[in-house]
Design a protein around this motif. Structure first.
Motif, short mmCIF file in Angstrom:
data_model
loop_
_atom_site.label_atom_id
_atom_site.label_comp_id
_atom_site.label_asym_id
_atom_site.label_seq_id
_atom_site.Cartn_x
_atom_site.Cartn_y
_atom_site.Cartn_z
N LEU A 1 0.76 -1.33 0.00
CA LEU A 1 -0.09 -0.16 0.11
C LEU A 1 0.90 1.32 0.04
O LEU A 1 0.35 2.52 -0.61
N ARG A 2 1.89 1.37 0.58
CA ARG A 2 2.84 2.30 0.66
C ARG A 2 3.11 2.98 -0.90
O ARG A 2 3.55 4.14 -0.79
N GLN A 3 3.11 1.94 -1.66
CA GLN A 3 3.68 2.37 -3.14
C GLN A 3 2.49 3.17 -3.73
O GLN A 3 2.72 3.69 -4.97
N HIS A 4 1.01 3.12 -3.20
CA HIS A 4 -0.04 3.56 -3.91
C HIS A 4 0.07 5.22 -3.75
O HIS A 4 0.45 5.66 -2.63
N ASN A 5 -0.25 5.94 -4.91
CA ASN A 5 -0.45 7.25 -4.87
C ASN A 5 -1.32 7.99 -3.83
O ASN A 5 -1.20 9.07 -3.60
N ASP A 6 -2.20 7.25 -3.60
CA ASP A 6 -3.67 7.72 -2.74
C ASP A 6 -3.38 7.57 -1.29
O ASP A 6 -4.27 7.67 -0.45
N ILE A 7 -2.23 6.89 -0.79
CA ILE A 7 -1.83 6.30 0.48
C ILE A 7 -0.73 7.04 1.04
O ILE A 7 0.14 7.39 0.52
N ASP A 8 -0.81 7.63 2.48
CA ASP A 8 0.20 8.12 3.18
C ASP A 8 0.26 7.24 4.26
O ASP A 8 -0.63 7.17 5.27
N ILE A 9 1.52 6.67 4.47
CA ILE A 9 1.80 5.72 5.47
C ILE A 9 3.10 6.33 6.28
O ILE A 9 4.00 6.51 5.53
N GLN A 10 3.02 6.45 7.51
CA GLN A 10 4.12 6.75 8.24
C GLN A 10 4.74 5.75 9.18
O GLN A 10 3.99 4.76 9.69
#
Length: 260
Positions: free
Chosen positions: A26-35
Motif C-alpha cells: 500500500l505504501r507505493q500507492h499514490n493515494d496512500i500516506d503511511i508513516q
C-alpha cells in the motif's frame, strides 16, 4: 485552512501474520500516506492500544497533527498488535470512527511457529518456557486453558497462544466497529492469489488497484522455523478448532486453506 485528520485506514495485524507485506504494498500507492514513525510521543501502532482512559487530548491532537499534511491522501496507521489489543476497539471507535480496519490472519499453528521463531531468535524468556511446556502434556493443557493475565510469570507464553484465537479478538471489535468497516484477509489465500485478494482490498479501501503484487512478498534471509512437536500440534488443533469455526461465521465464508 483544512485541519489535519487522523488515519482513515488501520492495518491491525495480527501478530506474525505478515500484515507488513500489505503495508509495504500500500505504501507505493499514490493515494496512500503511511508513516513509520510519529512525533506525538506515541510510536505508530501504539496509539490506539494505549490503555490510558481517557486519552490526554493534547496527545490526541499531537498524534493527528504529526501526520504529513497531504490532505488528498488516505492516512494509514498500522501494527500487528491491534487485533489482540483489548483497548484498541473502543479507542478506534472514539478517536477514528470513520476509519476502515484491515486484519490479516494466518493459520493459527503456523502463526505460532513463526512467532516462536522470531522470539527464540531474540532469546525471549517466554518462548523458551513455552518450548519446554511442549514436552510436558499436563502443563501444556493447563497453559492452553489459561487466559493471559498481564503481570503474571506465564503471561508471555499464554499471550502467544491467545494471539491465534482470532474470533475472540474480532468479537471485541464487533461491539464497537460496524462490519462494513472491517476487512479480513487470509494470509495463505493472499500468497496463493495476490492479485485477486489485493483487488478486493482496494475495493474495500476505495482506491484504484495497481498491480504491484510481484513485490508484495520480499524474500529475506530467515532462520529455520521453530517446529512444534506433532503431539503438541494435536493439542493445538483442538485448542484452535472452535475459534476457527467461529471465524468462518464472522467472515461468512469457508477457510479451506486451514485444516481444522
Amino acid at each position: 485552512m483544512r485541519s489535519p485528520q487522523g488515519p482513515k485506514i488501520i492495518i491491525g495485524g495480527g501478530v506474525s501474520c505478515d500484515s507488513l507485506s500489505v503495508v509495504r504494498w500500500l505504501r507505493q500507492h499514490n493515494d496512500i500516506d503511511i508513516q513509520l514513525t510519529n512525533r506525538s510521543g506515541y510510536k505508530i501502532g501504539d496509539f490506539f492500544s494505549c490503555n490510558k482512559k481517557p486519552f490526554n487530548m493534547e496527545s490526541v491532537q499531537k498524534y493527528i497533527c504529526s501526520w504529513k499534511k497531504e490532505f488528498n491522501k488516505k492516512r494509514i496507521d498500522h501494527t500487528p498488535e491491534y487485533l489482540s489489543s483489548e483497548s484498541a476497539p473502543v479507542n478506534i471507535s472514539c478517536l477514528a470512527p470513520e476509519a476502515k480496519i484491515v486484519f490479516v490472519m494466518r493459520d493459527p499453528i503456523m502463526r505460532l511457529e513463526k512467532h516462536l521463531t522470531a522470539a527464540t531468535t531474540k532469546q525471549e524468556p517466554w518462548s523458551i518456557a513455552l518450548l519446554q511446556k511442549f514436552n510436558q502434556p499436563g502443563i501444556m493443557l493447563k497453559t492452553l486453558n489459561s487466559k493471559p493475565i498481564p503481570g503474571t510469570v506465564s503471561y508471555g507464553s499464554e499471550k502467544a497462544l491467545w494471539e491465534g484465537i482470532y474470533s475472540v479478538h474480532l468479537d471485541r471489535y464487533k461491539n464497537y466497529i460496524s462490519r462494513d468497516k472491517m476487512h479480513y484477509i487470509i494470509y495463505e489465500r493472499l500468497r496463493e492469489h495476490p492479485a485477486q485478494e489485493l483487488k478486493k482490498l482496494c475495493d474495500f479501501l476505495e482506491i484504484s488497484y495497481t498491480d504491484k503484487s510481484r513485490i508484495l512478498f520480499e524474500t529475506k534471509r530467515t532462520p529455520i522455523w521453530t517446529q512444534i512437536p506433532k503431539n503438541t500440534k494435536s493439542f493445538l488443533k483442538d485448542y484452535y478448532k472452535k475459534s476457527v469455526h467461529s471465524l468462518r461465521e464472522i467472515m461468512r465464508e469457508d477457510i479451506p486453506e486451514w485444516s481444522y
